[in-house]
Design a protein around this motif. Structure first.
Motif, PDB file in Angstrom:
ATOM      1  N   THR A  84      -6.595   6.340  -2.309  1.00 27.78           N
ATOM      2  CA  THR A  84      -5.909   4.998  -1.879  1.00 27.78           C
ATOM      3  C   THR A  84      -6.658   4.637  -0.579  1.00 27.78           C
ATOM      4  O   THR A  84      -6.681   5.542   0.302  1.00 27.78           O
ATOM      5  N   CYS A  95       0.926   4.366  -2.851  1.00 26.33           N
ATOM      6  CA  CYS A  95       0.644   5.763  -2.530  1.00 26.33           C
ATOM      7  C   CYS A  95       1.878   6.368  -3.037  1.00 26.33           C
ATOM      8  O   CYS A  95       1.750   7.583  -3.712  1.00 26.33           O
ATOM      9  N   TYR A 122       0.911  -1.337   0.085  1.00 29.79           N
ATOM     10  CA  TYR A 122      -0.073   0.104  -0.035  1.00 29.79           C
ATOM     11  C   TYR A 122       0.909   1.215  -0.053  1.00 29.79           C
ATOM     12  O   TYR A 122       0.812   2.241  -0.646  1.00 29.79           O
TER      13      TYR A 122
END
Length: 124
Positions: free
Chosen positions: A104, A91, A87
């Motif tokens: 996100t 980003c 993740y």
């Protein structure tokens, strides 16, 4: 995440951070400069004249959501990736490519409300 765990590479839509140990998406980006290009192109063709948003569930590092967002700046992308280290790269790739229309979320998406544990991949 350590800087030694990731690298930056040139791809067809800009540049991306990839985990050094990624033998699939990252390796494809490093070797060919693309991953799932046909899928990204198909999504663009299908959605070019339609209103709405793209849901990228299991967005990984943004191989689909980042180029789609760049091609459709008038639409929004909701990208979900539950593995925290991946993740964070998603980003970073969104920011690196100035894809400001991506939102996100560090969550999984499923048909039941609840909590799930996801293993964190080794990036070293």
């Amino acid at each position: 995440m350590l800087a030694s765990e990731i690298e930056i590479t040139e791809v067809w839509f800009g540049r991306v951070f990839v985990p050094r140990t990624d033998a699939v998406i990252g390796q494809s980006f490093r070797t060919y400069g693309e991953f799932a290009r046909c899928e990204a192109d198909l999504l663009s063709q299908i959605s070019i004249h339609r209103p709405g948003a793209l849901l990228d569930v299991g967005a990984n590092i943004g191989a689909i959501s980042v180029p789609w967002a760049l091609q459709h700046k008038d639409k929004i992308v909701y990208a979900f990736e539950p593995q925290m280290r991946i993740y964070q790269i998603l980003c970073a790739n969104s920011l690196l490519n100035s894809a400001g229309n991506i939102q996100t979320f560090p969550y999984a998406v499923g048909d039941k409300l609840g909590l799930a544990r996801f293993p964190q991949p080794s990036l070293a």
